[in-house]
Write an enzyme that holds these catalytic residues in place. Structure first.
Site, PDB file in Angstrom:
ATOM      1  N   SER A 197     -16.249   4.562  -4.210  1.00 20.43           N
ATOM      2  CA  SER A 197     -14.946   4.308  -3.598  1.00 20.43           C
ATOM      3  C   SER A 197     -14.813   2.828  -3.267  1.00 20.43           C
ATOM      4  O   SER A 197     -15.647   2.269  -2.541  1.00 20.43           O
ATOM      5  CB  SER A 197     -14.808   5.132  -2.319  1.00 20.43           C
ATOM      6  OG  SER A 197     -13.845   4.535  -1.478  1.00 20.43           O
ATOM      7  N   HIS A 208     -13.153   5.339  -7.737  1.00 17.62           N
ATOM      8  CA  HIS A 208     -12.318   6.066  -6.771  1.00 17.62           C
ATOM      9  C   HIS A 208     -11.504   5.036  -5.979  1.00 17.62           C
ATOM     10  O   HIS A 208     -12.058   4.161  -5.328  1.00 17.62           O
ATOM     11  CB  HIS A 208     -13.219   6.892  -5.855  1.00 17.62           C
ATOM     12  CG  HIS A 208     -12.482   7.776  -4.912  1.00 17.62           C
ATOM     13  ND1 HIS A 208     -11.959   9.000  -5.282  1.00 17.62           N
ATOM     14  CD2 HIS A 208     -12.163   7.625  -3.596  1.00 17.62           C
ATOM     15  CE1 HIS A 208     -11.366   9.559  -4.235  1.00 17.62           C
ATOM     16  NE2 HIS A 208     -11.468   8.736  -3.204  1.00 17.62           N
ATOM     17  N   MET A 257      -4.066   4.078   1.209  1.00 13.26           N
ATOM     18  CA  MET A 257      -3.710   4.509   2.574  1.00 13.26           C
ATOM     19  C   MET A 257      -2.470   3.753   3.035  1.00 13.26           C
ATOM     20  O   MET A 257      -2.321   2.563   2.746  1.00 13.26           O
ATOM     21  CB  MET A 257      -4.863   4.217   3.521  1.00 13.26           C
ATOM     22  CG  MET A 257      -6.172   4.873   3.091  1.00 13.26           C
ATOM     23  SD  MET A 257      -7.444   4.597   4.316  1.00 13.26           S
ATOM     24  CE  MET A 257      -8.845   5.373   3.512  1.00 13.26           C
TER      25      MET A 257
HETATM   26  C1  DX5 Z   1     -11.813   8.335   3.223  1.00 12.58           C
HETATM   27  C2  DX5 Z   1     -11.780   7.997   1.748  1.00 12.58           C
HETATM   28  C3  DX5 Z   1     -13.111   8.003   1.117  1.00 12.58           C
HETATM   29  C4  DX5 Z   1     -14.062   6.973   1.668  1.00 12.58           C
HETATM   30  C5  DX5 Z   1     -15.443   7.482   1.504  1.00 12.58           C
HETATM   31  O1  DX5 Z   1     -10.525   8.510   3.685  1.00 12.58           O
HETATM   32  O2  DX5 Z   1     -10.972   8.907   1.048  1.00 12.58           O
HETATM   33  O3  DX5 Z   1     -13.007   7.877  -0.287  1.00 12.58           O
HETATM   34  O4  DX5 Z   1     -13.976   5.732   1.074  1.00 12.58           O
HETATM   35  O5  DX5 Z   1     -16.306   6.566   2.103  1.00 12.58           O
HETATM   36  P1  DX5 Z   1     -17.783   6.965   2.492  1.00 12.58           P
HETATM   37  O6  DX5 Z   1     -18.491   7.342   1.237  1.00 12.58           O
HETATM   38  O7  DX5 Z   1     -18.304   5.722   3.102  1.00 12.58           O
HETATM   39  O8  DX5 Z   1     -17.685   8.116   3.455  1.00 12.58           O
HETATM   40 ZN    ZN Z   2     -11.063   8.962  -1.177  1.00 14.81          ZN
END
Ligand code: DX5
Ligand code: ZN
Length: 221
Positions: free
Chosen positions: A8, A33, A37
């Site tokens: 991500s 990914h 937001m």
């Molecule tokens: C959260 C995001 C995730 C996030 C995951 O709202 O959708 O994709 O980046 O991050 P980690 O792996 O650090 O939990």
């Molecule tokens: Zn995500």
């Protein structure tokens, strides 16, 4: 079972995003990914279609766009034009879930529904057949680096059973708090696609971290 690892960008260095996505692709990532937001559906603000289009030429692997926005529809065509390959959205954020799914397909992308930890699997009742991807959140959306919510594991098992019963090759992706020490249990529950932000971009050596994740996945039969 084919397992996919999707770093991500939320935990990447945004000032060097092109370099960062190239680095994880070279390190063996299967997807990028891309967390979107809007400071409305979730209490954080990230990036939009302009940044997606800027990232696109840097990698050949698919862009897995996770929309945490309300409303959804207006952005679908923009992200498709910006090079998204998969577009997923939260059903609570769309007034007309079936229409949004159709819109994503019409724009030439694969479509996914994202279910928060407390969002029931019943959202799949009249949608599963139209999905390419089910994305289960294992944290509440909005931030990277949160702790994996273990009560999602039985939900992953149930979602896997529903996908098996559909007979369709629908991916089951899990997002939030995935690390080398829990990825195997998430896979054992039935996930095949793993989002990892802080675990990968927070590590010094992306290749080593992705290789460790794959080694963990190799223990899952
Ligand atoms: C959260 C995001 C995730 C996030 C995951 O709202 O959708 O994709 O980046 O991050 P980690 O792996 O650090 O939990
Ligand atoms: Zn995500």
């Amino acid at each position: 079972m084919t397992f996919r690892i999707a770093p991500s960008i939320l935990s990447a260095d945004f000032a060097r995003l092109g370099e960062e996505v190239r680095a994880v692709a070279q390190a063996g990532a299967d997807l990028i990914h891309f967390d979107v937001m809007d400071n409305h559906y979730v209490p954080n603000l990230t990036v939009g279609p302009l940044v997606c289009a800027a990232v696109k030429p840097h990698v050949e692997i698919p862009l897995d766009v996770h929309l945490m926005v309300r409303p959804v529809d207006r952005l679908v065509a923009d992200f498709a034009k910006a090079g998204a390959n998969i577009i997923s959205f939260h059903p609570e954020a769309s007034e007309h879930v079936d229409r949004t799914l159709a819109l994503i397909k019409e724009n030439g992308c694969k479509a996914g529904l994202v279910l928060n930890p407390a969002t029931p699997l019943s959202y799949l009742d009249h949608t599963l057949e139209k999905l390419d991807l089910v994305l289960l959140m294992s944290v509440n959306p909005g931030f990277g680096g949160q702790q994996f919510i273990a009560s999602v594991l039985p939900k992953i098992e149930q979602a896997r059973r529903r996908i098996e019963a559909s007979g369709k090759p629908i991916w089951l992706e899990v997002d939030g708090g995935i690390k080398t020490d829990n990825i195997a249990s998430v896979a054992r529950a039935g996930a095949d696609t793993f989002v990892a932000g802080s675990a990968i971009f927070g590590a010094k050596d992306y290749r080593k971290t992705i290789a460790e994740m794959r080694a963990q996945l190799a223990t899952v039969v």
